[in-house]
Design a protein around this motif. Structure first.
Motif, short mmCIF file in Angstrom:
data_model
loop_
_atom_site.label_atom_id
_atom_site.label_comp_id
_atom_site.label_asym_id
_atom_site.label_seq_id
_atom_site.Cartn_x
_atom_site.Cartn_y
_atom_site.Cartn_z
N HIS A 1 21.72 -5.59 -25.50
CA HIS A 1 20.51 -6.68 -26.06
C HIS A 1 20.13 -6.32 -27.48
O HIS A 1 18.87 -5.27 -27.23
CB HIS A 1 19.21 -6.80 -24.92
N HIS B 1 20.23 -7.84 -31.67
CA HIS B 1 20.34 -9.64 -32.01
C HIS B 1 20.72 -8.97 -33.80
O HIS B 1 20.17 -7.66 -34.38
CB HIS B 1 19.09 -9.68 -32.53
N PRO C 1 21.78 -11.52 -27.47
CA PRO C 1 22.06 -13.22 -27.45
C PRO C 1 21.07 -13.50 -27.72
O PRO C 1 20.03 -14.31 -27.03
CB PRO C 1 20.78 -11.73 -25.47
N LYS D 1 22.14 -16.98 -21.54
CA LYS D 1 20.80 -16.24 -22.55
C LYS D 1 19.88 -17.92 -22.05
O LYS D 1 20.29 -18.72 -22.39
CB LYS D 1 20.98 -16.06 -23.19
N HIS E 1 14.12 -7.76 -20.62
CA HIS E 1 12.77 -6.60 -20.53
C HIS E 1 12.39 -5.85 -19.80
O HIS E 1 10.67 -6.32 -19.36
CB HIS E 1 12.05 -7.72 -21.22
N ASP F 1 16.34 -4.48 -28.15
CA ASP F 1 15.94 -5.33 -28.85
C ASP F 1 15.45 -5.51 -29.90
O ASP F 1 15.07 -6.01 -30.24
CB ASP F 1 15.12 -5.90 -27.63
ZN LIG Z 1 15.97 -10.01 -27.59
#
Ligand SMILES: [Zn+2]
Length: 318
Positions: free
Chosen positions: A22, A24, A66, A143, A205, A262
């Motif tokens: 995960h 970006h 995602p 997602k 998460h 993340d």
């Molecule tokens: Zn994220």
């Protein structure tokens, strides 16, 4: 073995290697960017290439990105970056909202003003099977999100469309959840109603929680758990994130866990200065430099680390 589309061509699942599940590339509000921001395309692309090449040099082979509708996904830019780095960038389709649908979908759908088959499902399936826009890049997974507002009508429409697109394509599903409201249980119920294979669902998460009993309950129903916000110590301190993974391994749930930060190459939700002040270790190097050594110091073996980084992400696609 399975074939996985990436932003720079198709790979075999055996080529995923060490995967952060995960991360970006960019998270942007395009409307704000166009009106208010000083956006230098070449600089931002070059920064992303540098950051992702560094990730590769730290032993990471792939990221699952995602970034979907609602987060400023722009695949031509991601593809351009992917072509310059020796790192697999696996992109997604779906829609990110905690409450309402964007107006592009509000009036269109079954029984609505413009009555038609669920356009979200049609769009997701097209992204997965034909490609996103005219890029020729196919999404590899789905997602969506559910957070403190719970299963609002908008969130439910997206979640069910994601489930239907999974049933039609077999693509795995990642859902942003809030473990403090136990929204993973809602996700599991709704996706089961749509006929989704629970072993193809990654609940993102989960690593924000230390409630091992709740996480075990989610894993028992078949889901993978995203221990995926390393560096966001304000949400849960580093030591507790590490400890939760160790306790889940002790209880036999190692093959249900994936890890990530993340993090983003660039996100416009706050300034880089604020992010560095509030979350100084929230960057792509944290897992390689700090988390893996800490997990090994707590007794995880090299095989356990391979389970987290290689085997579990790979299984999601096979
Ligand atoms: Zn994220």
């Amino acid at each position: 073995m399975a074939t996985i589309p990436t932003a720079a061509g198709t790979i075999d699942s055996s080529e995923l290697g060490r995967t952060l599940a995960h991360e970006h590339v960019f998270v942007l509000g395009t409307e704000y960017q166009q009106n208010y921001q000083d956006w230098d395309e070449e600089t931002r692309v070059a920064e992303a290439v540098t950051a992702l090449a560094e990730l590769k040099s730290l032993g990471i082979d792939s990221i699952l990105d995602p970034t979907v509708l609602g987060l400023g996904r722009y695949v031509p830019r991601v593809r351009r970056i992917a072509e310059q780095v020796d790192l697999n960038i696996v992109v997604a389709t779906g829609l990110y909202t905690f409450c309402d649908l964007p107006f592009q979908f509000h009036y269109n759908g079954p029984g609505l003003l413009f009555d038609m088959p669920e356009p979200l499902t049609e769009l997701f399936v097209r992204d997965l099977t034909e490609g996103i826009g005219d890029t020729g890049v196919r999404a590899a997974f789905l997602k969506c999100a559910i957070d403190t507002p719970g299963l609002t009508p908008g969130v439910e429409r997206v979640l069910r469309a994601v489930g239907q697109a999974h049933v039609r394509t077999g693509a795995p599903v990642m859902v942003h959840t809030n473990p403090h409201t136990q929204s993973g249980l809602v996700v599991q119920r709704v996706l089961a109603e749509e006929g989704v294979d629970p072993s193809k669902v990654l609940l993102a998460h989960c690593g924000d929680s230390t409630d091992v009993d709740h996480l075990a309950e989610l894993a028992d129903a078949g889901s993978l758990l995203g221990m995926d916000r390393f560096g966001l110590d304000e949400l849960l301190p580093f030591e507790q994130r590490v400890d939760t993974i160790v306790r889940l391994f002790e209880r036999g749930y190692g093959d249900h866990l994936v890890i990530a930060h993340d993090a983003s190459c660039h996100i416009d939700w706050y300034t880089p200065q604020d992010a560095a002040r509030v979350a100084p270790r929230w960057h792509f190097r944290h897992i390689s430099e700090d988390v893996l050594p800490a997990l090994k110091a707590r007794g995880l073996s090299d095989d356990d680390v391979d389970t987290l980084l290689v085997a579990n992400p790979r299984r999601l696609f096979e």
